[in-house]
Each structure stands twice: as structure tokens, then as C-alpha cells.
Design a protein around this motif. Structure first.
Motif, mmCIF file in Angstrom:
data_model
loop_
_atom_site.group_PDB
_atom_site.id
_atom_site.type_symbol
_atom_site.label_atom_id
_atom_site.label_comp_id
_atom_site.label_asym_id
_atom_site.label_seq_id
_atom_site.Cartn_x
_atom_site.Cartn_y
_atom_site.Cartn_z
ATOM 1 N N VAL A 1 45.867 99.449 25.705
ATOM 2 C CA VAL A 1 44.863 98.836 25.088
ATOM 3 C C VAL A 1 45.191 97.320 24.446
ATOM 4 O O VAL A 1 46.141 97.607 23.544
ATOM 5 C CB VAL A 1 43.986 99.821 24.169
ATOM 6 C CG1 VAL A 1 42.982 98.980 23.409
ATOM 7 C CG2 VAL A 1 43.581 101.141 24.881
ATOM 8 N N ILE A 2 44.499 96.608 24.684
ATOM 9 C CA ILE A 2 44.412 95.267 24.069
ATOM 10 C C ILE A 2 43.048 94.939 23.334
ATOM 11 O O ILE A 2 42.248 95.204 23.654
ATOM 12 C CB ILE A 2 44.801 94.001 24.919
ATOM 13 C CG1 ILE A 2 46.057 94.139 25.623
ATOM 14 C CG2 ILE A 2 44.850 92.801 24.226
ATOM 15 C CD1 ILE A 2 46.338 93.150 26.840
ATOM 16 N N MET A 3 43.356 94.737 22.036
ATOM 17 C CA MET A 3 42.173 94.645 20.989
ATOM 18 C C MET A 3 42.179 93.307 20.526
ATOM 19 O O MET A 3 43.215 92.661 20.213
ATOM 20 C CB MET A 3 42.350 95.649 19.955
ATOM 21 C CG MET A 3 42.272 97.149 20.402
ATOM 22 S SD MET A 3 42.786 98.402 19.094
ATOM 23 C CE MET A 3 42.191 97.819 17.609
ATOM 24 N N SER A 4 40.862 92.817 20.396
ATOM 25 C CA SER A 4 40.603 91.761 19.763
ATOM 26 C C SER A 4 39.409 91.553 18.830
ATOM 27 O O SER A 4 38.777 92.419 19.043
ATOM 28 C CB SER A 4 40.526 90.316 20.668
ATOM 29 O OG SER A 4 39.514 90.515 21.472
ATOM 30 N N PRO A 5 39.292 90.852 17.732
ATOM 31 C CA PRO A 5 38.325 90.920 16.818
ATOM 32 C C PRO A 5 37.101 90.277 17.018
ATOM 33 O O PRO A 5 36.475 89.746 16.234
ATOM 34 C CB PRO A 5 38.949 90.358 15.528
ATOM 35 C CG PRO A 5 39.787 89.203 16.009
ATOM 36 C CD PRO A 5 40.051 89.814 17.228
ATOM 37 N N HIS A 6 36.471 90.401 18.185
ATOM 38 C CA HIS A 6 35.549 89.922 18.598
ATOM 39 C C HIS A 6 35.277 88.426 18.746
ATOM 40 O O HIS A 6 34.300 87.971 18.048
ATOM 41 C CB HIS A 6 34.110 90.601 18.219
ATOM 42 C CG HIS A 6 32.732 90.284 18.831
ATOM 43 N ND1 HIS A 6 32.696 90.185 20.212
ATOM 44 C CD2 HIS A 6 31.623 90.267 18.692
ATOM 45 C CE1 HIS A 6 31.322 90.158 20.635
ATOM 46 N NE2 HIS A 6 30.667 90.096 19.516
ATOM 47 N N GLU A 7 36.314 87.668 19.051
ATOM 48 C CA GLU A 7 36.256 86.320 18.924
ATOM 49 C C GLU A 7 36.565 85.417 20.164
ATOM 50 O O GLU A 7 36.704 84.153 20.233
ATOM 51 C CB GLU A 7 37.576 86.085 17.913
ATOM 52 C CG GLU A 7 37.429 86.491 16.928
ATOM 53 C CD GLU A 7 36.576 85.773 15.644
ATOM 54 O OE1 GLU A 7 36.697 84.571 15.950
ATOM 55 O OE2 GLU A 7 36.040 86.334 15.022
ATOM 56 N N SER A 8 36.355 86.201 21.089
ATOM 57 C CA SER A 8 36.621 85.676 22.586
ATOM 58 C C SER A 8 35.441 84.524 23.010
ATOM 59 O O SER A 8 35.906 83.596 23.753
ATOM 60 C CB SER A 8 36.668 86.568 23.934
ATOM 61 O OG SER A 8 35.144 87.205 23.924
ATOM 62 N N GLY A 9 34.466 84.376 22.364
ATOM 63 C CA GLY A 9 33.278 83.562 22.766
ATOM 64 C C GLY A 9 33.488 82.190 21.417
ATOM 65 O O GLY A 9 32.765 81.196 21.573
ATOM 66 N N LYS A 10 34.391 82.308 20.681
ATOM 67 C CA LYS A 10 34.351 81.284 19.752
ATOM 68 C C LYS A 10 35.369 80.326 20.196
ATOM 69 O O LYS A 10 36.716 80.311 19.697
ATOM 70 C CB LYS A 10 34.682 81.680 18.383
ATOM 71 C CG LYS A 10 33.647 82.831 17.847
ATOM 72 C CD LYS A 10 33.923 83.249 16.309
ATOM 73 C CE LYS A 10 32.552 84.061 15.973
ATOM 74 N NZ LYS A 10 33.039 84.883 14.775
ATOM 75 N N THR A 11 34.875 79.246 20.904
ATOM 76 C CA THR A 11 35.793 78.154 21.326
ATOM 77 C C THR A 11 35.169 76.855 20.794
ATOM 78 O O THR A 11 33.910 76.732 20.814
ATOM 79 C CB THR A 11 35.901 78.140 23.113
ATOM 80 O OG1 THR A 11 34.609 77.807 23.427
ATOM 81 C CG2 THR A 11 36.599 79.489 23.249
ATOM 82 N N PRO A 12 35.959 75.576 20.886
ATOM 83 C CA PRO A 12 35.413 74.695 20.670
ATOM 84 C C PRO A 12 34.146 74.117 21.758
ATOM 85 O O PRO A 12 33.358 73.420 21.260
ATOM 86 C CB PRO A 12 36.476 73.540 20.800
ATOM 87 C CG PRO A 12 37.789 74.293 20.744
ATOM 88 C CD PRO A 12 37.454 75.658 21.153
ATOM 89 N N GLU A 13 34.494 74.493 22.866
ATOM 90 C CA GLU A 13 33.403 74.230 23.719
ATOM 91 C C GLU A 13 31.964 75.090 23.430
ATOM 92 O O GLU A 13 30.890 74.271 23.733
ATOM 93 C CB GLU A 13 33.785 74.581 25.213
ATOM 94 C CG GLU A 13 35.064 73.729 25.847
ATOM 95 C CD GLU A 13 36.474 74.026 25.385
ATOM 96 O OE1 GLU A 13 37.240 73.258 25.555
ATOM 97 O OE2 GLU A 13 36.554 75.198 24.710
ATOM 98 N N ALA A 14 32.109 76.063 23.190
ATOM 99 C CA ALA A 14 30.898 76.963 22.933
ATOM 100 C C ALA A 14 30.384 76.521 21.744
ATOM 101 O O ALA A 14 29.135 76.270 21.486
ATOM 102 C CB ALA A 14 31.255 78.565 22.624
ATOM 103 N N PHE A 15 31.201 76.005 20.486
ATOM 104 C CA PHE A 15 30.576 75.400 19.318
ATOM 105 C C PHE A 15 29.869 74.254 19.631
ATOM 106 O O PHE A 15 28.833 73.718 19.053
ATOM 107 C CB PHE A 15 31.756 75.239 18.413
ATOM 108 C CG PHE A 15 31.285 74.643 17.108
ATOM 109 C CD1 PHE A 15 30.521 75.700 16.112
ATOM 110 C CD2 PHE A 15 31.516 73.203 16.572
ATOM 111 C CE1 PHE A 15 30.034 75.118 14.863
ATOM 112 C CE2 PHE A 15 31.295 73.014 15.424
ATOM 113 C CZ PHE A 15 30.421 73.652 14.531
ATOM 114 N N ASN A 16 30.326 73.418 20.354
ATOM 115 C CA ASN A 16 29.836 71.964 20.820
ATOM 116 C C ASN A 16 28.689 72.347 21.390
ATOM 117 O O ASN A 16 27.674 71.412 21.272
ATOM 118 C CB ASN A 16 30.838 71.138 21.495
ATOM 119 C CG ASN A 16 31.881 70.641 20.817
ATOM 120 O OD1 ASN A 16 31.739 70.565 19.302
ATOM 121 N ND2 ASN A 16 33.020 70.243 21.337
ATOM 122 N N GLU A 17 28.486 73.323 22.287
ATOM 123 C CA GLU A 17 27.355 73.422 23.139
ATOM 124 C C GLU A 17 26.114 74.018 22.296
ATOM 125 O O GLU A 17 25.034 73.639 22.259
ATOM 126 C CB GLU A 17 27.429 74.534 24.265
ATOM 127 C CG GLU A 17 26.162 74.792 25.096
ATOM 128 C CD GLU A 17 25.748 73.648 25.922
ATOM 129 O OE1 GLU A 17 24.597 73.719 26.276
ATOM 130 O OE2 GLU A 17 26.280 72.624 26.113
#
Length: 117
Positions: free
Chosen positions: A72-88
Motif C-alpha cells: 500500500v502507498i498512502m498519501s494525505p489527499h493532496e494529489s489534486g493540489k498542483t499549481p495548475e489546479a490552483f491557477n484554474e
């Protein structure tokens, strides 16, 4: 369950919402090797549901110890936080402010015709 249809080499990736996948069934499938692995960026317990000051079992993202499984690879629900997503997001907010000012219908309204929660 649908997990039972996956092969032992399958890797489940969940970036949507934790409850989309049956928590207990996923843990059992991973622990037993019925599926090859999982990449989890979402969780069944919300940060806002934590008790005891957010430490100990109440702070764990699941009732099960996915962190102890080697597949299992776990991440803290951050996959959508990119500079591109923020700018959009900023662009869409600015567009809607312009549309509101001009009296035009807003775009990307999630609950049209309903008051906010």
C-alpha cells in the motif's frame, strides 16, 4: 464484491473518496494478497472527525492499519493540489465574479437553484 473480480496483480488507485471502496473488503484483499496493491490518496475518516486531540487511533485515516501493509502507498489527499489546479480555480472564481457583476449565469454551479448549505 467487485474487488473479488480483480487479479492478484491488480493495483487499486483511489483518488476519489474513501467510501467509494469497501474499507474492510479492501484491507482483507490487500492483506491476503487477493489483489497486488493499492494507492490511496483518500480516507474513510475525516480530519474533522478526530477525537482526543487528533492523536492515537482516532487520528488514523481508517479503522484498519493500511500503513502496515507492504503493498500500500498512502498519501494525505493532496494529489489534486498542483499549481495548475490552483491557477484554474483562481481563473474560474474570477470568471464567475465577472459573470455575477454582468448579471450572467454563473458557470460550474454544483447545486443550481438550491441555497448553500
Amino acid at each position: 464484491t467487485l474487488l473479488g473480480k480483480l487479479s492478484p496483480t491488480a493495483v487499486l488507485i483511489n483518488i476519489a473518496r474513501g467510501p467509494v471502496v469497501d474499507e474492510a473488503a479492501l484491507y482483507d484483499a490487500l492483506r491476503s494478497g487477493a489483489i497486488g496493491g493499492a494507492v490511496l490518496d483518500v480516507w474513510w475518516h475525516s480530519f474533522f472527525d478526530m477525537k482526543d486531540g487528533g492523536v492515537g487511533p482516532s487520528a488514523w485515516p481508517s479503522r484498519y492499519r493500511f500503513d502496515e501493509l507492504p503493498n500500500v502507498i498512502m498519501s494525505p489527499h493532496e494529489s489534486g493540489k498542483t499549481p495548475e489546479a490552483f491557477n484554474e480555480s483562481l481563473r474560474e472564481v474570477a470568471t464567475n465574479l465577472d459573470r455575477l457583476h454582468l448579471g450572467h449565469a454563473l458557470i460550474n454551479v454544483v447545486r443550481p437553484g438550491q441555497p448553500p448549505l
